[in-house]
Motif scaffolding. Structure first.
Motif, mmCIF file in Angstrom:
data_model
loop_
_atom_site.group_PDB
_atom_site.id
_atom_site.type_symbol
_atom_site.label_atom_id
_atom_site.label_comp_id
_atom_site.label_asym_id
_atom_site.label_seq_id
_atom_site.Cartn_x
_atom_site.Cartn_y
_atom_site.Cartn_z
ATOM 1 N N LEU A 16 0.805 -1.217 0.000
ATOM 2 C CA LEU A 16 0.000 0.000 0.000
ATOM 3 C C LEU A 16 0.842 1.273 0.000
ATOM 4 O O LEU A 16 0.300 2.374 -0.069
ATOM 5 C CB LEU A 16 -0.952 0.012 1.200
ATOM 6 C CG LEU A 16 -2.070 -1.032 1.163
ATOM 7 C CD1 LEU A 16 -2.924 -0.937 2.415
ATOM 8 C CD2 LEU A 16 -2.934 -0.868 -0.083
ATOM 9 N N GLY A 17 2.148 1.142 0.088
ATOM 10 C CA GLY A 17 3.014 2.306 -0.012
ATOM 11 C C GLY A 17 3.136 2.765 -1.452
ATOM 12 O O GLY A 17 2.682 2.089 -2.378
ATOM 13 N N ASP A 18 3.745 3.911 -1.655
ATOM 14 C CA ASP A 18 3.864 4.468 -3.009
ATOM 15 C C ASP A 18 4.597 3.517 -3.955
ATOM 16 O O ASP A 18 4.147 3.278 -5.081
ATOM 17 C CB ASP A 18 4.608 5.806 -2.955
ATOM 18 C CG ASP A 18 3.829 6.872 -2.208
ATOM 19 O OD1 ASP A 18 2.618 6.997 -2.456
ATOM 20 O OD2 ASP A 18 4.428 7.568 -1.370
ATOM 21 N N ILE A 19 5.705 2.969 -3.499
ATOM 22 C CA ILE A 19 6.479 2.058 -4.356
ATOM 23 C C ILE A 19 5.740 0.731 -4.520
ATOM 24 O O ILE A 19 5.703 0.166 -5.614
ATOM 25 C CB ILE A 19 7.890 1.845 -3.777
ATOM 26 C CG1 ILE A 19 8.673 3.166 -3.783
ATOM 27 C CG2 ILE A 19 8.648 0.782 -4.567
ATOM 28 C CD1 ILE A 19 10.031 3.092 -3.092
ATOM 29 N N GLY A 20 5.143 0.246 -3.443
ATOM 30 C CA GLY A 20 4.394 -1.007 -3.525
ATOM 31 C C GLY A 20 3.254 -0.922 -4.518
ATOM 32 O O GLY A 20 3.040 -1.828 -5.335
ATOM 33 N N VAL A 44 -9.593 -0.312 5.716
ATOM 34 C CA VAL A 44 -8.647 0.793 5.653
ATOM 35 C C VAL A 44 -7.829 0.711 4.369
ATOM 36 O O VAL A 44 -7.570 1.720 3.710
ATOM 37 C CB VAL A 44 -7.714 0.791 6.883
ATOM 38 C CG1 VAL A 44 -6.683 1.917 6.772
ATOM 39 C CG2 VAL A 44 -8.517 0.928 8.167
ATOM 40 N N ALA A 45 -7.445 -0.516 4.007
ATOM 41 C CA ALA A 45 -6.670 -0.717 2.778
ATOM 42 C C ALA A 45 -7.440 -0.213 1.556
ATOM 43 O O ALA A 45 -6.879 0.441 0.677
ATOM 44 C CB ALA A 45 -6.326 -2.197 2.609
ATOM 45 N N LYS A 46 -8.745 -0.502 1.526
ATOM 46 C CA LYS A 46 -9.558 -0.071 0.381
ATOM 47 C C LYS A 46 -9.737 1.438 0.356
ATOM 48 O O LYS A 46 -9.860 2.030 -0.716
ATOM 49 C CB LYS A 46 -10.906 -0.787 0.416
ATOM 50 C CG LYS A 46 -10.795 -2.273 0.120
ATOM 51 C CD LYS A 46 -12.137 -2.976 0.181
ATOM 52 C CE LYS A 46 -11.987 -4.458 -0.128
ATOM 53 N NZ LYS A 46 -13.288 -5.172 -0.065
ATOM 54 N N GLU A 47 -9.728 2.045 1.517
ATOM 55 C CA GLU A 47 -9.806 3.506 1.570
ATOM 56 C C GLU A 47 -8.509 4.133 1.066
ATOM 57 O O GLU A 47 -8.525 5.138 0.362
ATOM 58 C CB GLU A 47 -10.075 3.964 3.007
ATOM 59 C CG GLU A 47 -11.468 3.642 3.516
ATOM 60 C CD GLU A 47 -11.620 3.966 4.994
ATOM 61 O OE1 GLU A 47 -10.636 4.462 5.597
ATOM 62 O OE2 GLU A 47 -12.709 3.721 5.542
ATOM 63 N N ARG A 48 -7.378 3.498 1.421
ATOM 64 C CA ARG A 48 -6.085 4.024 1.013
ATOM 65 C C ARG A 48 -5.814 3.790 -0.469
ATOM 66 O O ARG A 48 -5.105 4.566 -1.105
ATOM 67 C CB ARG A 48 -4.971 3.373 1.844
ATOM 68 C CG ARG A 48 -4.996 3.767 3.316
ATOM 69 C CD ARG A 48 -3.940 3.015 4.099
ATOM 70 N NE ARG A 48 -2.604 3.436 3.724
ATOM 71 C CZ ARG A 48 -1.913 4.379 4.339
ATOM 72 N NH1 ARG A 48 -2.455 5.042 5.353
ATOM 73 N NH2 ARG A 48 -0.694 4.688 3.951
ATOM 74 N N TRP A 49 -6.390 2.702 -1.017
ATOM 75 C CA TRP A 49 -6.167 2.401 -2.429
ATOM 76 C C TRP A 49 -7.455 1.858 -3.028
ATOM 77 O O TRP A 49 -7.690 0.644 -3.013
ATOM 78 C CB TRP A 49 -5.016 1.397 -2.596
ATOM 79 C CG TRP A 49 -4.484 1.351 -4.005
ATOM 80 C CD1 TRP A 49 -4.598 2.297 -4.961
ATOM 81 C CD2 TRP A 49 -3.739 0.285 -4.597
ATOM 82 N NE1 TRP A 49 -3.968 1.904 -6.122
ATOM 83 C CE2 TRP A 49 -3.425 0.672 -5.924
ATOM 84 C CE3 TRP A 49 -3.292 -0.956 -4.137
ATOM 85 C CZ2 TRP A 49 -2.704 -0.131 -6.797
ATOM 86 C CZ3 TRP A 49 -2.565 -1.763 -4.997
ATOM 87 C CH2 TRP A 49 -2.266 -1.352 -6.312
ATOM 88 N N PRO A 50 -8.314 2.709 -3.566
ATOM 89 C CA PRO A 50 -9.614 2.294 -4.110
ATOM 90 C C PRO A 50 -9.513 1.232 -5.201
ATOM 91 O O PRO A 50 -10.491 0.519 -5.456
ATOM 92 C CB PRO A 50 -10.186 3.601 -4.667
ATOM 93 C CG PRO A 50 -9.547 4.668 -3.834
ATOM 94 C CD PRO A 50 -8.150 4.178 -3.577
#
Length: 256
Positions: A16-20, A44-50
């Motif tokens: 979920l990081g920028d590089i990941g 939370v993961a889905k909020e951070r990366w739709p």
């Protein structure tokens, strides 16, 4: 890549990081089955990366603490059981504490070693053993740093963990070469990602100062690292193992 990664299973920690995320998107574009993990709960993961809600059957997320070897082993085993043989493993999860030795706590030191070094070992070795069991000539990539060989006074724990990661890469590469498994490291310099991105986005002057230090005069973008990972995992690099690919714009030339 001529569909080299089509339907191949790719694991990425710290996804979920920028590089990941950049690496996940790069492999998705090559039609791979991408399985990422991070420390956040599903919602939370889905909020951070739709994109996790809209990538269909090609992108999968699991909450995994890489510092816990049992969680990592269970994740690798489940992915193999559900999707079949794993082809690519990318140990990307990391954390950083910006303190010098005099202010760094014992717990902060232990945490960075647990995530950056232990976590990388747990994931890479679990995947390597999976490769051996499944008779797969897989590829493992560690996300390292030029801090592994250049002293950074305010990043002591991070630098030591990345130096250990480099030796881990070389030691694993030698042992698993007999099985056709390749183990390499990508070691970036200044990257517009993570904590640096947060700082630079609020202070463009600091980014310009950092850029001015780099001999090639450029800050690396996460997508550029992703391209290097695709390349190093491909058949273009079938003779490369135990190698640290330093992509730092020449920083190591002025600060070895």
């Amino acid at each position: 890549m001529m569909e080299e990664y089509k339907n191949k299973v790719v694991l990425i920690s710290g996804g979920l990081g920028d590089i990941g995320r950049a690496m996940a998107e790069a492999f998705l574009a090559e039609q791979a089955i991408v399985c990422i993990s991070d420390r956040f709960e599903q919602h939370v993961a889905k909020e951070r990366w739709p994109l996790l809600d809209g990538a269909g059957a090609c992108l999968f997320y699991d909450q995994v603490d890489v510092a816990d070897g049992r969680q990592v082993d269970a994740w690798v085993a489940r992915i193999q059981a559900e999707f079949g043989a794993i082809a690519v493993c990318i140990a990307n999860a990391a954390c950083v504490t910006i303190k010098n030795f005099s202010t760094l706590s014992n717990e902060e030191w232990k945490n960075e070693m647990a995530v950056n070094l232990d976590g990388a070992f747990f994931l890479a070795n679990a995947c390597a053993k999976s490769f051996v069991d499944m008779r797969i000539r897989g590829s493992i990539v560690f996300l390292g740093s030029w801090a592994a060989h250049a002293v950074h006074q305010n990043l002591p724990a991070y630098s030591v963990s990345k130096a250990g990661l480099r030796m881990l890469c070389q030691a694993m590469a030698l042992e698993y070469a007999a099985y056709g498994i390749r183990v390499n490291e990508i070691a970036p310099g200044y990257v517009n990602a993570g904590l640096s991105k947060v700082v630079w986005s609020s202070n463009a002057e600091l980014q310009e100062k950092a850029k001015a230090v780099v001999p090639l005069g450029q800050i690396i973008e996460a997508e550029e690292i992703a391209k290097q990972v695709l390349w190093i995992c491909s058949d273009n690099c079938k003779h490369m193992t135990g190698t640290a690919v330093v992509m730092d714009g020449g920083l190591s030339l002025i600060r070895p």
